[in-house]
Design a protein around this motif. Structure first.
Motif, short mmCIF file in Angstrom:
data_model
loop_
_atom_site.label_atom_id
_atom_site.label_comp_id
_atom_site.label_asym_id
_atom_site.label_seq_id
_atom_site.Cartn_x
_atom_site.Cartn_y
_atom_site.Cartn_z
N VAL A 190 0.87 -1.18 0.00
CA VAL A 190 0.00 0.00 0.00
C VAL A 190 0.90 1.23 0.00
N ALA A 191 0.89 1.97 -1.09
CA ALA A 191 1.81 3.10 -1.26
C ALA A 191 1.52 4.20 -0.24
N MET A 192 2.57 4.70 0.41
CA MET A 192 2.39 5.78 1.37
C MET A 192 1.88 7.04 0.68
N ARG A 193 2.34 7.31 -0.53
CA ARG A 193 1.84 8.49 -1.24
C ARG A 193 0.34 8.43 -1.43
N SER A 194 -0.17 7.25 -1.78
CA SER A 194 -1.61 7.09 -1.98
C SER A 194 -2.37 7.35 -0.68
N LEU A 195 -1.87 6.83 0.43
CA LEU A 195 -2.53 7.05 1.72
C LEU A 195 -2.53 8.53 2.10
N TYR A 196 -1.39 9.19 1.95
CA TYR A 196 -1.30 10.59 2.33
C TYR A 196 -2.17 11.47 1.43
N GLU A 197 -2.20 11.17 0.15
CA GLU A 197 -3.04 11.97 -0.75
C GLU A 197 -4.52 11.77 -0.45
N VAL B 97 13.80 2.72 5.04
CA VAL B 97 12.34 2.81 5.03
C VAL B 97 11.90 4.02 5.84
N GLY B 98 11.06 4.84 5.27
CA GLY B 98 10.49 5.97 6.00
C GLY B 98 10.94 7.33 5.51
N SER B 99 12.02 7.39 4.74
CA SER B 99 12.51 8.70 4.30
C SER B 99 11.49 9.39 3.40
N GLN B 100 10.87 8.64 2.50
CA GLN B 100 9.85 9.24 1.65
C GLN B 100 8.63 9.65 2.47
N THR B 101 8.31 8.85 3.49
CA THR B 101 7.17 9.16 4.35
C THR B 101 7.35 10.50 5.03
N VAL B 102 8.58 10.76 5.51
CA VAL B 102 8.88 12.05 6.14
C VAL B 102 8.66 13.19 5.16
N GLU B 103 9.12 13.00 3.92
CA GLU B 103 8.95 14.04 2.91
C GLU B 103 7.48 14.26 2.56
N LEU B 104 6.72 13.17 2.48
CA LEU B 104 5.29 13.30 2.19
C LEU B 104 4.57 14.05 3.31
N ALA B 105 4.91 13.71 4.54
CA ALA B 105 4.28 14.38 5.69
C ALA B 105 4.55 15.87 5.67
N GLU C 211 5.51 17.65 2.90
CA GLU C 211 4.96 18.23 1.67
C GLU C 211 3.46 18.46 1.77
N LEU C 212 2.72 17.48 2.32
CA LEU C 212 1.26 17.56 2.38
C LEU C 212 0.77 18.10 3.72
N GLU C 213 1.73 18.45 4.61
CA GLU C 213 1.42 19.09 5.90
C GLU C 213 0.48 18.23 6.73
N ILE C 214 0.81 16.94 6.84
CA ILE C 214 0.04 16.00 7.66
C ILE C 214 0.92 15.57 8.83
N PRO C 215 0.59 15.92 10.07
CA PRO C 215 1.40 15.52 11.22
C PRO C 215 1.60 14.01 11.26
N THR C 216 2.83 13.60 11.45
CA THR C 216 3.18 12.18 11.39
C THR C 216 4.19 11.84 12.47
N ILE C 217 4.01 10.69 13.08
CA ILE C 217 4.97 10.20 14.08
C ILE C 217 5.40 8.80 13.67
N LEU C 218 6.70 8.61 13.47
CA LEU C 218 7.27 7.31 13.19
C LEU C 218 7.89 6.75 14.47
N SER C 219 7.90 5.45 14.59
CA SER C 219 8.26 4.82 15.86
C SER C 219 9.75 4.84 16.17
N VAL D 216 9.21 12.83 14.75
CA VAL D 216 7.97 13.60 14.72
C VAL D 216 8.06 14.65 13.63
N VAL D 217 7.12 14.61 12.70
CA VAL D 217 7.09 15.55 11.58
C VAL D 217 5.85 16.43 11.72
N VAL D 218 6.06 17.71 11.90
CA VAL D 218 4.95 18.67 11.98
C VAL D 218 5.31 19.88 11.14
N HIS D 219 4.57 20.09 10.07
CA HIS D 219 4.85 21.22 9.18
C HIS D 219 3.53 21.83 8.70
#
Length: 603
Positions: A117-124, A152-160, A162-170, A232-235
């Motif tokens: 399940v693509a992270m970009r698809s989920l975030y969009e 794993v996770g570097s693109q997720t940080v960028e998506l969070a 870019e799309l300004e969705i608060p994200t916390i990775l473990s 923690v990504v908050v933008h």
């Protein structure tokens, strides 16, 4: 009034990856807490795990297709303007061609892009929803065999960002996400539950970030795991003060002293007191009831900054992320621990070694100059009478009460190294020998409370996995003091005794149903389904029974199709008619019957 939505996904038994221990328990625990403690409505909280029940005959089994369909329904139809939505995932995360993917239960390492399940698809999808606030919580385990060292996770940080969705990775890029058998949870989820329970209502992203950044490493140390720190990504950074649990009235609970910070280990409290289980029962066409809430539409109807700085929140400078190990994007401004920090630390310790070496040489020189006269002066002295026994030999100096008590606590700590409930109980016995008024009494009491809570955590974890006898055995080891933990343990034991009896009865019922089955005899599967349906929703073994019912109904349809392929349409129709209503195979059986009748008419 805004609604609060949750989609919690937890996967243990992967088809193509090594099984995980507590991912399913993580998702279930967060579901339980938010529903029973945080005011989330159960009919707005979706649970997708290995054993989560059907929704109006439709599966919540966390395959890639099901995850995408539920996500599409949630973001396109369910969420309304002003709503808040949480997405939680505990399972494997992978990277393929620079893209991050969550692995569903049928995800295959041989085809990550095709089955993940693509992270970009989920975030969009989240971004296009009408939600006012989104929060993504990801406990992505790394597949070290198939993807050693993959970031794993570097693109997720960028998506969070870019799309300004608060994200916390473990965990950080150079770390792994860990589980603990004592907690029966991943350490990230345990810290998350503690933070939500401890900090109470009006918790902001900044508050949660600070709590996780302190508590998660503490849990790693407590449970003898390598260090793990959250990302923690908050933008934009201004979102850091956004409230994630508004006006829900969660009480703040006082804590005990752990690692210099006052807090209480509340994972078990957050989970143990949440006895609600997501029970899904068909209510009307295209609706189903979750728990005791209202209905939720069937999504298968075809209508279908960044990293918060350690201190003050500031506007982020333009920084080019750099890839580090283990799957996250890292830079000097958005990762808690960076390579630059390592360089600074290295230079510091090099200086300390140089100064320390010089000081040591100076001490040795002084000892060589002045040590000999001192030894000559003291060589002829006799021991003090207070330190001599009758024979003239030196007697051992009596230990102080503080030394005795410190030895007790040290022995207790050694017992904890095996991470077994019985060892925690023995450690409590040792610490209990330190009486009121003696040195280290307060420290001993803090330890007893913490260890008692750990025993109860373990008991609750076993109960979450359906091991009620093991849960009861563990809970019986909780001492009478501290009283609140003991009272909770006794309350849980009573509940588990009741549930355990139901579990045994339902297991016997399901076993009876399985005993009725005769291969190639469709009527035997029909009778087995009738028996299995007697297991009430929400009770132990219900999910297993529903899974068996789905399989048996599908087997009846397959038998009918086999007979139709042989030209026995009358027999095939009679066989397909045995597929019960409200089973996954029932709609297809109706279609097959109609088709076979048309074929008969053509003859």
């Amino acid at each position: 009034m805004s609604n609060h939505w949750l989609m919690a996904i937890g996967i243990n038994q992967y088809q193509y990856f090594k099984p995980l221990g507590y991912a399913q328990a993580d998702a279930q625990a967060l579901w339980n807490f938010l529903v029973s403690k945080a005011g989330f409505m159960p009919d707005r909280c979706l649970l997708l795990t290995d054993t989560s029940p059907f929704v109006e005959g439709q599966s919540t089994y966390p395959t890639g297709e099901n995850i995408k369909l539920w996500m599409d329904w949630l973001c396109r139809e369910a969420i309304q303007p002003g709503d808040l939505v949480w997405l939680f995932f505990s399972g494997y995360g992978v990277k393929s061609d620079g893209q991050d993917y969550l692995m569903p239960i049928d995800g295959n390492a041989a085809d990550m892009a095709g089955t993940g399940v693509a992270m970009r698809s989920l975030y969009e999808s989240l971004k296009t929803s009408k939600a006012t606030m989104q929060l993504v919580l990801l406990d992505m385990n790394r597949d070290r065999e198939n993807q050693p060292g993959t970031q794993v996770g570097s693109q997720t940080v960028e998506l969070a960002r870019e799309l300004e969705i608060p994200t916390i990775l473990s965990c950080q890029p150079n770390q792994l996400s860990h589980e603990a058998s004592d907690l029966q949870h991943g350490l990230f989820t345990a810290a998350l539950l503690e933070g939500l329970r401890t900090e109470g209502a009006d918790m902001s992203l900044a508050t949660l970030k600070r709590y996780l950044s302190e508590r998660l490493p503490e849990l790693c140390e407590l449970h003898w795991r390598p260090r793990q720190e959250p990302v923690v990504v908050v933008h934009p950074p201004g979102k850091s003060h956004q409230v994630i649990l508004p006006e829900l009235g969660i009480p703040v609970t006082s804590g005990y002293h752990v690692g210099g910070a006052e807090r209480k280990t509340l994972a078990a409290d957050a989970v143990g007191s949440a006895t609600v289980t997501p029970t899904l029962v068909a209510k009307e066409q295209h609706t189903q009831t979750v728990g005791s809430g209202s209905s939720i539409r069937n999504p298968f109807d075809g209508n279908l900054d960044d990293i918060e700085p350690r201190s003050n929140w500031q506007e982020e400078p333009a920084v080019t992320p750099t890839e580090t190990t283990n799957g996250h994007s890292a830079s000097s401004t958005n990762i808690i621990h960076t390579e630059e920090d390592d360089d600074d630390d290295g230079a510091f310790w090099q200086q300390m070694l140089l100064w320390g070496g010089g000081l040591l040489l100076l001490v040795l020189l002084l000892m060589s100059l002045f040590g000999r006269p001192w030894r000559q002066q003291t060589a002829g002295r006799q021991p003090s009478p207070a330190l001599s026994n009758k024979s003239g030999s030196v007697a051992a100096k009596p230990k102080t009460q503080q030394q005795i008590n410190q030895e007790r606590l040290d022995k207790a700590q050694i017992l904890l190294q095996n991470n077994q409930v019985s060892q925690y109980s023995q450690a409590i016995v040792l610490a209990s020998q330190i009486k009121s008024g003696q040195p280290l009494y307060a420290q001993a009491q803090d330890s007893i409370e913490r260890w008692s809570q750990t025993i109860l955590d373990t008991a609750q974890g076993r109960a979450n996995l359906g091991n009620f006898s093991g849960a009861i055995a563990a809970a019986n080891l909780v001492p009478k003091d501290p009283q609140p933990i003991y009272a909770q343990a006794q309350k849980s034991i009573k509940q588990w005794n009741v549930v355990s009896k139901k579990q045994q009865a339902n297991k016997a019922l399901l076993q009876t149903a399985k005993g009725l089955i005769k291969p190639e005899q469709a009527s035997s599967y029909n009778k087995a389904i009738d028996i299995a349906r007697k297991i009430p929703a929400g009770q132990p073994v219900y999910a297993e029974a529903q899974k068996s019912i789905a399989q048996w109904s599908q087997t009846i349809l397959q038998l009918a199709q086999k007979r139709a392929s042989q030209g026995n349409f009358n027999v095939a129709i009679d066989t397909a008619s045995l597929v019960p209503k409200n089973t996954p195979a029932y709609p297809k059986s109706r279609q097959a019957i109609a088709q076979w009748k048309r074929q008969q008419q053509k003859k």
